[in-house]
Design an enzyme around this catalytic site. Structure first.
Site, PDB file in Angstrom:
ATOM      1  N   ASP A   1      -1.898   1.994  -4.859  1.00 51.19           N
ATOM      2  CA  ASP A   1      -3.455   2.543  -4.226  1.00 51.19           C
ATOM      3  C   ASP A   1      -4.415   1.427  -4.431  1.00 51.19           C
ATOM      4  O   ASP A   1      -4.416   0.587  -5.451  1.00 51.19           O
ATOM      5  CB  ASP A   1      -3.792   3.845  -4.920  1.00 51.19           C
ATOM      6  CG  ASP A   1      -3.017   5.014  -4.489  1.00 51.19           C
ATOM      7  OD1 ASP A   1      -2.272   4.763  -3.541  1.00 51.19           O
ATOM      8  OD2 ASP A   1      -2.730   5.763  -5.311  1.00 51.19           O
TER       9      ASP A   1
ATOM     10  N   HIS B   1       0.780  -0.947  -0.030  1.00 55.09           N
ATOM     11  CA  HIS B   1       0.006   0.014   0.117  1.00 55.09           C
ATOM     12  C   HIS B   1       0.991   1.361   0.015  1.00 55.09           C
ATOM     13  O   HIS B   1       0.336   2.289  -0.224  1.00 55.09           O
ATOM     14  CB  HIS B   1      -0.798   0.133   1.251  1.00 55.09           C
ATOM     15  CG  HIS B   1      -2.047   0.387   0.904  1.00 55.09           C
ATOM     16  ND1 HIS B   1      -2.480   1.549   0.047  1.00 55.09           N
ATOM     17  CD2 HIS B   1      -3.600   0.151   1.263  1.00 55.09           C
ATOM     18  CE1 HIS B   1      -3.761   1.844  -0.062  1.00 55.09           C
ATOM     19  NE2 HIS B   1      -4.325   1.010   0.752  1.00 55.09           N
TER      20      HIS B   1
END
Length: 441
Positions: free
Chosen positions: A418, A414
């Site tokens: 995204d 992450h």
């Protein structure tokens, strides 16, 4: 006779140390030039180390599971004639300490029962006369007597009944005999019937506890997985795909493959991934979190997570984006076999930019695979299942039809990827899978 300290050579890859995974010699063995000394592991690749000289092994630099620095003594040999140029007359302190430890362990193992502590703190061998057996017999008798005092009255049962009860995990003390105080097979049957009604389940035979040292590939896997979960904030996304048409295409291609290798689902999936990646460059990337640099790779070096007897390995298909289905199928089969039989080369086990992991028929409904650090994503196809689905009937309505469905899971870093990009990428792969003619365009 002279002593030759053979230092662990530079195996390559810029490594600083290697792990001993197997010794092929022991102290006192005679070894010829080019004979096998040990197997050393470096970054999931096992390298066979051979002796540069003939001689007798007098020292070993550790035990299986120990890590040895490049350039430090691996073994010390006693050789005849002149020493090689790189020979060392005096062994390193570590090697000498290892030899002393080995000798101590050997002598202690044989002397432990006969050795007694002396005022000076050293052990000496006791008298060879055997100790009188009476104390042992008395101790056993006392112990047996204590057991008899704690136990209830003796259970009466034939050897066959006792064996059956043991196999079923039934304590005969809990079984009530029907007559004359003797437990019979019918009493066991009644106990089992009553126990089933009460939710009782006999315990299975217990295995002995086993302690296994975590070494070699298993230790490397443990370290890599721990580092991946510790450093990478994972998130996962799962999407359902209709693979009915893809499976039809695969069956047609296999029926007309001639001498080509048989296609599994994996080459088709890899082709779809490679077609979708140019629009999502952050998926095919590696993240150096120490330098804060993300390298987005143009070529797709696809890692194929492969289960072996030693543990999980990841052989790499170079430039997967430039290969057709048959080339991918051949490469997957060759690399998987090389990983399983231990012949995969170091460069075939490193440098992947994206990994696919599949459990085949055991794939489950969904998975949350762990990223192969320093990559930023890993993709996992799951089990194909057949379910009824609503499909267009061609006349503006719908009909129910049996379809083949498969979930695709993706785990991403992450910090780099995204959630929207991961979902969009999987949707692009889904479109290609559900319209497989696009894979051949």
């Amino acid at each position: 006779m002279a002593r030759f300290a053979f230092n662990l050579p530079d195996i390559g890859e810029g490594i600083a140390e290697a792990e001993i995974v197997d010794w092929h010699v022991k102290v006192g063995d005679r070894i010829e030039e080019d004979g096998r000394i040990a197997d050393m592991m470096t970054d999931k690749a096992t390298v066979e180390i051979e002796s540069p000289v003939s001689g007798t092994i007098v020292e070993l630099a550790g035990e299986v599971g120990d890590r040895i620095a490049i350039g430090s003594p691996l073994v010390v040999l006693e050789v005849e004639g002149e020493l090689p140029d790189e020979a060392a007359e005096a062994p390193a302190p570590k090697a000498a300490a290892v030899e002393r430890r080995i000798e101590t362990e050997t002598s202690d193992a044989s002397d432990e029962k006969d050795a007694r502590p002396q005022p000076g703190g050293e052990k000496t061998r006791a008298s060879p006369e055997p100790a009188p057996p009476e104390p042992v017999q008395k101790t056993e008798s006392a112990s047996a007597g204590a057991e008899r005092e704690e136990r209830p009255a003796k259970v009466l049962a034939s050897p066959a009944v006792r064996k059956r009860a043991k196999d079923l995990g039934i304590d005969l003390g809990e079984v009530r005999p029907a007559e004359d105080g003797r437990i019979r097979h019918s009493d066991l049957d009644a106990f089992l019937s009553y126990g089933a009604a009460q939710g009782y389940a006999p315990a299975g035979a217990a295995r002995a506890d086993e302690t296994i040292k975590v070494i070699g590939l298993r230790r490397r896997i443990a370290e890599n997985m721990a580092a991946s979960k510790r450093h990478i904030p994972h998130f996962s996304y799962v999407e359902e795909c209709d693979v009915t048409e893809l499976e039809k295409l695969r069956a047609d291609l296999n029926a007309n493959r001639g001498g080509k290798p048989k296609l599994t689902l994996l080459p088709l999936l890899i082709t779809a991934i490679c077609r979708a990646l140019p629009d999502f460059p952050m998926i095919n990337a590696r993240y150096d979190d120490e330098a804060n640099l993300v390298t987005r790779h143009g070529a797709v070096h696809m890692g194929i997570a492969t289960m072996t007897d030693a543990g999980l390995m990841v052989p790499v298909i170079r430039n997967a984006q430039a290969q057709n289905l048959w080339q991918l199928a051949s490469g997957i089969a060759r690399l998987a076999e090389a990983a399983r039989n231990g012949t995969a080369k170091s460069d075939e086990l490193s440098g992947s930019t994206l990994t696919v992991t599949s459990l085949g028929p055991l794939g489950g409904v969904a998975s949350t695979p762990v990223i192969n650090r320093p990559e930023v994503a890993i993709i996992g196809p799951n089990r194909i299942v057949e379910r009824p689905m609503f499909v267009p009937d061609g006349m503006g309505g719908e009909r129910i039809e049996k379809r083949k469905l498969m979930n695709i899971s993706i785990s991403c870093d992450h910090r780099v990827v995204d959630g929207y990009d991961a979902a969009a990428f999987v949707q692009a792969v889904k479109t290609l899978i559900e319209t497989p003619v696009l894979l051949l365009a």
